[in-house]
Design an enzyme around this catalytic site. Sequence first.
Site, mmCIF file in Angstrom:
data_model
loop_
_atom_site.group_PDB
_atom_site.id
_atom_site.type_symbol
_atom_site.label_atom_id
_atom_site.label_comp_id
_atom_site.label_asym_id
_atom_site.label_seq_id
_atom_site.Cartn_x
_atom_site.Cartn_y
_atom_site.Cartn_z
ATOM 1 N N GLY A 45 0.777 -1.245 0.000
ATOM 2 C CA GLY A 45 0.000 0.000 0.000
ATOM 3 C C GLY A 45 0.802 1.285 0.000
ATOM 4 O O GLY A 45 0.361 2.306 -0.524
ATOM 5 N N GLU A 100 3.710 4.184 5.932
ATOM 6 C CA GLU A 100 2.454 3.431 5.779
ATOM 7 C C GLU A 100 1.471 4.201 4.902
ATOM 8 O O GLU A 100 1.506 5.435 4.846
ATOM 9 C CB GLU A 100 1.813 3.222 7.160
ATOM 10 C CG GLU A 100 2.009 1.839 7.744
ATOM 11 C CD GLU A 100 1.108 0.783 7.105
ATOM 12 O OE1 GLU A 100 0.818 0.853 5.897
ATOM 13 O OE2 GLU A 100 0.696 -0.133 7.835
ATOM 14 N N ASP A 101 0.580 3.472 4.250
ATOM 15 C CA ASP A 101 -0.505 4.120 3.521
ATOM 16 C C ASP A 101 -1.556 4.650 4.492
ATOM 17 O O ASP A 101 -1.976 5.787 4.421
ATOM 18 C CB ASP A 101 -1.134 3.161 2.485
ATOM 19 C CG ASP A 101 -1.499 1.792 3.055
ATOM 20 O OD1 ASP A 101 -1.256 1.526 4.251
ATOM 21 O OD2 ASP A 101 -2.035 0.968 2.290
ATOM 22 N N ASP A 104 -5.040 2.121 10.726
ATOM 23 C CA ASP A 104 -6.445 1.928 11.084
ATOM 24 C C ASP A 104 -6.519 1.311 12.491
ATOM 25 O O ASP A 104 -6.501 2.044 13.486
ATOM 26 C CB ASP A 104 -7.087 1.033 10.012
ATOM 27 C CG ASP A 104 -8.557 0.765 10.242
ATOM 28 O OD1 ASP A 104 -9.209 1.537 10.967
ATOM 29 O OD2 ASP A 104 -9.072 -0.220 9.686
ATOM 30 N N PHE A 158 -13.891 3.168 4.242
ATOM 31 C CA PHE A 158 -12.870 2.356 3.590
ATOM 32 C C PHE A 158 -12.509 3.060 2.290
ATOM 33 O O PHE A 158 -13.353 3.241 1.420
ATOM 34 C CB PHE A 158 -13.366 0.932 3.328
ATOM 35 C CG PHE A 158 -12.268 0.030 2.857
ATOM 36 C CD1 PHE A 158 -11.415 -0.574 3.768
ATOM 37 C CD2 PHE A 158 -12.059 -0.184 1.503
ATOM 38 C CE1 PHE A 158 -10.371 -1.388 3.347
ATOM 39 C CE2 PHE A 158 -11.023 -0.996 1.067
ATOM 40 C CZ PHE A 158 -10.184 -1.592 1.988
ATOM 41 N N VAL A 159 -11.258 3.482 2.172
ATOM 42 C CA VAL A 159 -10.843 4.296 1.027
ATOM 43 C C VAL A 159 -9.937 3.496 0.096
ATOM 44 O O VAL A 159 -9.306 2.523 0.517
ATOM 45 C CB VAL A 159 -10.128 5.584 1.503
ATOM 46 C CG1 VAL A 159 -11.085 6.454 2.309
ATOM 47 C CG2 VAL A 159 -8.882 5.271 2.332
HETATM 48 P P1 5GP Z 1 -4.200 -1.644 10.564
HETATM 49 O O1 5GP Z 1 -3.285 -2.809 10.831
HETATM 50 O O2 5GP Z 1 -3.780 -0.400 11.298
HETATM 51 O O3 5GP Z 1 -5.639 -2.008 10.819
HETATM 52 O O4 5GP Z 1 -4.153 -1.281 9.045
HETATM 53 C C1 5GP Z 1 -3.284 -1.958 8.257
HETATM 54 C C2 5GP Z 1 -3.597 -1.960 6.827
HETATM 55 O O5 5GP Z 1 -4.984 -2.190 6.562
HETATM 56 C C3 5GP Z 1 -3.278 -0.667 6.121
HETATM 57 O O6 5GP Z 1 -1.904 -0.525 5.918
HETATM 58 C C4 5GP Z 1 -4.036 -0.902 4.848
HETATM 59 O O7 5GP Z 1 -3.286 -1.730 3.988
HETATM 60 C C5 5GP Z 1 -5.299 -1.606 5.339
HETATM 61 N N1 5GP Z 1 -6.372 -0.601 5.516
HETATM 62 C C6 5GP Z 1 -6.841 -0.055 6.642
HETATM 63 N N2 5GP Z 1 -7.825 0.841 6.385
HETATM 64 C C7 5GP Z 1 -7.956 0.860 5.028
HETATM 65 C C8 5GP Z 1 -8.790 1.588 4.117
HETATM 66 O O8 5GP Z 1 -9.629 2.435 4.460
HETATM 67 N N3 5GP Z 1 -8.612 1.307 2.792
HETATM 68 C C9 5GP Z 1 -7.702 0.396 2.329
HETATM 69 N N4 5GP Z 1 -7.636 0.211 1.025
HETATM 70 N N5 5GP Z 1 -6.897 -0.290 3.159
HETATM 71 C C10 5GP Z 1 -7.031 -0.063 4.491
HETATM 72 MG MG MG Z 2 -0.338 -0.590 4.670
#
Ligand code: 5GP
Ligand code: MG
Length: 185
Positions: A45, A100-101, A104, A158-159
């Site tokens: 990402g 990071e992208d 969340d 969710f983007v």
């Molecule tokens: P986390 O581990 O903090 O939940 O998020 C990790 C990964 O989940 C992010 O790096 C991303 O790849 C994916 N992610 C979380 N929220 C979104 C979102 O709104 N859109 C997309 N496309 N990926 C998300």
């Molecule tokens: Mg990511």
Amino acid sequence: MHSHIDRILWSDHQISTRVSELAAQISDDFRGCSSVPVVVGVATGAFLFLADLVRKIELPISVDFIRAESYGSGTESNGAPTISLDLKVDINARHVILVEDIVDTGHTLSRVIPHLKSKGASSVSVCTFLDKPSGRKVDFHMVGEGKFYRGFECPDYFVVGYGMDFAELYRNLPYVGVLKPEHYK
Ligand code: 5GP
Ligand code: MG
Ligand code: MG
């Protein structure tokens, strides 16, 4: 605009302006470091954000990638990701900027940051393009003097786009948007 996109949250122009600001901040903060900082992108990402960011950082840096996979499906991660691709660059006694992208739940960072610390990083900062604080489930902590940089605060959607996918699609969109509901399937 792609026909599956319902609306755009950040245009390529807004993204570019903000990425320049982040790169200027990072350049200021890391200028004068005794070692060359390592910018580590979380694959896949972060690839576009990383590419744009490093071109605007006016310092010598190294670049590497790491991959962390949580075997969730759809639009939510399910905790405890495993590291499925590790670094090539030696980060011992170096400052790491983890890119990071989007942050969340925090599960990815709470797995990756301690891993980088265990490899001897003298500090770990995080530079995330988007931050979705409403999604947070676990805490994570920078290492040493590490800082937290974020491009934009993301509302609870969710983007996709600018590196971010749904089912490995839409990563190449140059803006960030929300899909039409019929395409989240
Ligand atoms: P986390 O581990 O903090 O939940 O998020 C990790 C990964 O989940 C992010 O790096 C991303 O790849 C994916 N992610 C979380 N929220 C979104 C979102 O709104 N859109 C997309 N496309 N990926 C998300
Ligand atoms: Mg990511
Ligand atoms: Mg994904």
